[in-house]
Write a protein that holds these residues in place. Structure first.
Motif, PDB file in Angstrom:
ATOM      1  N   MET A 177      28.472-116.195 -17.573  1.00 51.49           N
ATOM      2  CA  MET A 177      29.689-115.458 -17.938  1.00 51.49           C
ATOM      3  C   MET A 177      30.470-116.227 -19.006  1.00 51.49           C
ATOM      4  O   MET A 177      30.735-117.419 -18.868  1.00 51.49           O
ATOM      5  N   THR A 178      30.863-115.520 -20.061  1.00 51.13           N
ATOM      6  CA  THR A 178      31.639-116.117 -21.132  1.00 51.13           C
ATOM      7  C   THR A 178      33.130-115.937 -20.862  1.00 51.13           C
ATOM      8  O   THR A 178      33.535-115.226 -19.936  1.00 51.13           O
ATOM      9  N   ALA A 179      33.931-116.575 -21.677  1.00 53.63           N
ATOM     10  CA  ALA A 179      35.378-116.473 -21.517  1.00 53.63           C
ATOM     11  C   ALA A 179      35.860-115.048 -21.768  1.00 53.63           C
ATOM     12  O   ALA A 179      36.773-114.570 -21.095  1.00 53.63           O
ATOM     13  N   TRP A 198      44.106-111.271 -24.636  1.00 52.81           N
ATOM     14  CA  TRP A 198      44.108-112.139 -23.464  1.00 52.81           C
ATOM     15  C   TRP A 198      43.171-113.314 -23.699  1.00 52.81           C
ATOM     16  O   TRP A 198      42.149-113.190 -24.378  1.00 52.81           O
ATOM     17  N   ALA A 199      43.521-114.444 -23.127  1.00 50.68           N
ATOM     18  CA  ALA A 199      42.736-115.663 -23.334  1.00 50.68           C
ATOM     19  C   ALA A 199      42.660-116.447 -22.039  1.00 50.68           C
ATOM     20  O   ALA A 199      43.525-116.332 -21.155  1.00 50.68           O
ATOM     21  N   LEU A 200      41.614-117.261 -21.928  1.00 54.84           N
ATOM     22  CA  LEU A 200      41.431-118.169 -20.811  1.00 54.84           C
ATOM     23  C   LEU A 200      41.769-119.572 -21.298  1.00 54.84           C
ATOM     24  O   LEU A 200      41.200-120.047 -22.290  1.00 54.84           O
ATOM     25  N   VAL A 201      42.686-120.221 -20.626  1.00 61.29           N
ATOM     26  CA  VAL A 201      43.222-121.515 -21.067  1.00 61.29           C
ATOM     27  C   VAL A 201      42.705-122.610 -20.142  1.00 61.29           C
ATOM     28  O   VAL A 201      42.787-122.488 -18.916  1.00 61.29           O
ATOM     29  N   GLU A 202      42.180-123.666 -20.743  1.00 58.97           N
ATOM     30  CA  GLU A 202      41.767-124.869 -20.002  1.00 58.97           C
ATOM     31  C   GLU A 202      42.961-125.815 -19.933  1.00 58.97           C
ATOM     32  O   GLU A 202      43.421-126.335 -20.962  1.00 58.97           O
ATOM     33  N   CYS A 212      42.855-123.002 -25.566  1.00 57.51           N
ATOM     34  CA  CYS A 212      42.295-121.676 -25.309  1.00 57.51           C
ATOM     35  C   CYS A 212      40.790-121.715 -25.538  1.00 57.51           C
ATOM     36  O   CYS A 212      40.333-122.177 -26.595  1.00 57.51           O
ATOM     37  N   LEU A 213      40.033-121.260 -24.565  1.00 59.14           N
ATOM     38  CA  LEU A 213      38.591-121.207 -24.720  1.00 59.14           C
ATOM     39  C   LEU A 213      38.223-120.153 -25.755  1.00 59.14           C
ATOM     40  O   LEU A 213      38.858-119.096 -25.845  1.00 59.14           O
ATOM     41  N   VAL A 218      30.727-120.525 -22.488  1.00 57.51           N
ATOM     42  CA  VAL A 218      30.304-120.265 -21.115  1.00 57.51           C
ATOM     43  C   VAL A 218      31.268-120.994 -20.178  1.00 57.51           C
ATOM     44  O   VAL A 218      31.481-122.206 -20.294  1.00 57.51           O
ATOM     45  N   VAL A 219      31.841-120.264 -19.239  1.00 54.99           N
ATOM     46  CA  VAL A 219      32.903-120.812 -18.395  1.00 54.99           C
ATOM     47  C   VAL A 219      32.368-121.892 -17.467  1.00 54.99           C
ATOM     48  O   VAL A 219      33.033-122.911 -17.232  1.00 54.99           O
ATOM     49  N   VAL A 220      31.166-121.716 -16.930  1.00 54.45           N
ATOM     50  CA  VAL A 220      30.614-122.697 -15.995  1.00 54.45           C
ATOM     51  C   VAL A 220      30.377-124.033 -16.689  1.00 54.45           C
ATOM     52  O   VAL A 220      30.596-125.106 -16.102  1.00 54.45           O
TER      53      VAL A 220
END
Length: 585
Positions: A177-179, A198-202, A212-213, A218-220
């Motif tokens: 699964m990607t961001a 929308w974004a996924l933030v580390e 922001c990814l 890949v999230v994993v």
């Protein structure tokens, strides 16, 4: 039957069933009866048929073992077909074989090892590669699913994703699964509007870093390099691909080496092509504050950012190779925004960023802490870093939502556009409605309808106490249901939210005023600067209105005010484009 006779040898060999291979059973197994007995021939015929049946079944199951098995060793000598080895000692067949002689007889240990290995491979390939649910009940050697190589390289994992209000949601993340996929999943589960922002933030709270990814990451794999204190945040980021729309706002001419050397202005299209084309060599230059690894001091030095890495000049602004020193590599690193660097790291400004190697988890010494003089310079350095590292991948991530939207538009039903030219004035005062053809009559009807609406609202205001359905009470609370309204937050909190969601033109939010309890404040971002405008209440004909320009333009509630300035700039430096929102997961 511990003893047997061998037809090819005069020395009896110990053939214990637990150590006898399948391919030698038919040639070596004989009964212990005397060969001179009258029933010897008949017993041999029946036993040979039985052994042949056993050989055929074993050969089908372990066909690969027979071609790869090690030959049997007889007293250290290789046994070859067609040869007969004379034994050193040949005791009589009738005598008992002593344990001492049995210990010296060669045993098929090599064949047993190969057979056991082939047996494990056969069992492993026949079972599905799933993790063992009870690892404490069996050892890794006895469980084929726990052997190395039997599991996939990366497995699905459960990870908590947090919103900005610190409320987490546990999400099962598949291995590939990607961001972008995870953001779309959270948008679907949270019933949000999917506007591709929308974004996924580390987020690393211990080090004070976040980034922001990219949509293709890949999230994993990113999760594998995070510590136990690190977490993922789900938030808006309007500036993720804004540089493709307005590149000149992100790359000032004084920071692009091409502009300095040619003493000319670069067209926006050529500027982006120079970054996306891997054969070109653009360069970003300027002064940055660098934190020394062993001390808390910051040193101002001249930097050069190229595709090969970030370099620092040891002699002023010289570009000569002997004066350039590599400070950080781009391939195995990521760039992060520093949170509260001025308070934690004693940074000279609040516009800090960090280059963190992927192998580093929590070691502060391996981090390259940098600090820019203003927000525009920091944005330029960080955007150029992303373009140098990912290149055309960023452009593909930017185009994928647009292509998907264009593809879906072909299958959707056409929407009829309604404009002012397609609307006509109607008169419903009679039994049936009629179209008003006279423009003067249509204008007077509109004015009359507007006065009648105001009289009705004033008459309802004068009747008794307000109710939840009363227009005046609704106008006072209806804005609280909107995503752009954030209640009683401070000025600093509004700045933080604007910074986190990307300082793009038109990003706004509304909040309660801290100085005037009856007023509101519009916080707006323009040219990477945050400005505040006070919304004051005003009364006319016994009815309350809200105005942003001292009563020149009045609105019955804040929703009308926001909708108006989304279409008209008015007294604002730009239109309201992007609402600053927080969604609870």
């Amino acid at each position: 039957r511990g003893r047997e006779s061998c037809p090819d040898h005069t020395t009896p060999i110990d053939r214990t069933p637990s150590h006898r291979p399948a391919d030698l059973i038919g040639s070596s197994f004989q009964p212990t009866a005397n060969r001179n007995s009258p029933n010897h021939q008949e017993d041999d015929v029946d036993l040979e048929a039985l052994v042949n049946d056993m050989n055929s079944s074993f050969e089908n199951l372990y066909s690969s073992v027979q071609c790869e098995s090690t030959p049997l060793l007889h007293n250290g000598q290789l046994h070859r077909l067609g040869e007969t080895h004379a034994p050193t000692h040949a005791p009589n067949l009738g005598q008992q074989t002593s344990p001492h002689h049995r210990l010296h007889r060669s045993q098929p240990m090599h064949i047993l090892a190969v057979r056991r290995l082939q047996e494990q491979q056969y069992r492993t390939s026949s079972l599905p590669a799933i993790p063992n649910p009870f690892p404490e009940l069996c050892s890794p050697a006895g469980s084929p699913t726990l052997c190395p190589g039997s599991l996939p390289p990366s497995e699905p994992s459960d990870k908590s994703v947090f919103s900005e209000d610190c409320i987490g949601k546990v999400v099962e993340i598949p291995a590939e699964m990607t961001a972008r996929d995870l953001c779309q999943l959270l948008v679907y589960k949270s019933h949000c509007v999917d506007d591709n922002s929308w974004a996924l933030v580390e987020h690393h709270p211990a080090m004070g870093l976040e980034r922001c990814l990219e949509d293709h990451e890949v999230v994993v794999q990113v999760q594998a390099s995070m510590t136990s204190e690190s977490k993922f945040l789900f938030r808006k980021n309007y500036a993720k691909y804004e540089f493709f729309k307005n590149p000149l706002n992100f790359f000032p001419e004084q920071m692009v080496a091409w502009c300095q050397e040619s003493n000319s202005t670069i067209p926006p299209s050529h500027l982006l092509q120079s970054f996306l084309n891997s054969s070109s060599c653009p360069e970003i230059q300027g002064h940055l504050y660098v934190k020394e690894s062993s001390r808390k001091a910051w040193k101002k030095q001249h930097m050069f950012l190229r595709r090969s890495g970030l370099y620092v000049s040891t002699k002023g602004a010289s570009k000569e190779p002997r004066h350039l020193q590599l400070l950080a590599d781009l391939e195995d690193s990521n760039i992060f925004t520093v949170i509260a660097g001025r308070r934690i790291l004693n940074a000279p400004t609040e516009y800090g960023f960090c280059i963190k190697p992927n192998r580093v988890r929590s070691e502060q010494k391996e981090l390259r802490m940098l600090c820019a003089e203003d927000e525009q310079s920091r944005t330029c350095w960080m955007t150029a870093f992303r373009l140098f590292k990912y290149g055309i991948l960023l452009y593909q991530n930017y185009k994928i939502p647009q292509q998907r939207k264009a593809l879906l538009s072909h299958f959707s039903a056409p929407v009829r556009s309604v404009s002012e030219n397609s609307l006509v004035a109607m008169d419903f005062s009679g039994r049936i409605g009629r179209v008003i053809d006279n423009p003067v009559e249509a204008q007077s009807a509109a004015l009359e309808e507007g006065h009648a609406w105001r009289k009705r609202s004033q008459r309802m205001h004068n009747l008794g106490s307000p109710s939840p359905l009363h227009p005046s009470s609704l106008s006072a609370v209806i804005h609280k249901t909107q995503l752009w309204f954030h209640g009683r937050i401070t000025r600093e909190e509004s700045h933080r939210m604007i910074h986190q969601q990307g300082q793009v033109d038109g990003l706004f939010l509304l909040r309660d005023s801290q100085s005037n309890p009856k007023a509101f404040v519009l916080t707006l971002c323009h040219h990477q600067k945050i400005k505040h405008f006070q919304i004051l209440p005003c009364e006319e004909d016994g009815q309350m209105f809200f105005s942003l320009d001292d009563g020149a333009t009045k609105f019955t509630d804040l929703i009308q005010l926001v909708e108006f300035y989304q279409l008209n700039r008015g007294v604002l430096p730009c239109k309201l484009k992007h609402p600053c929102t927080i969604v609870a997961l």
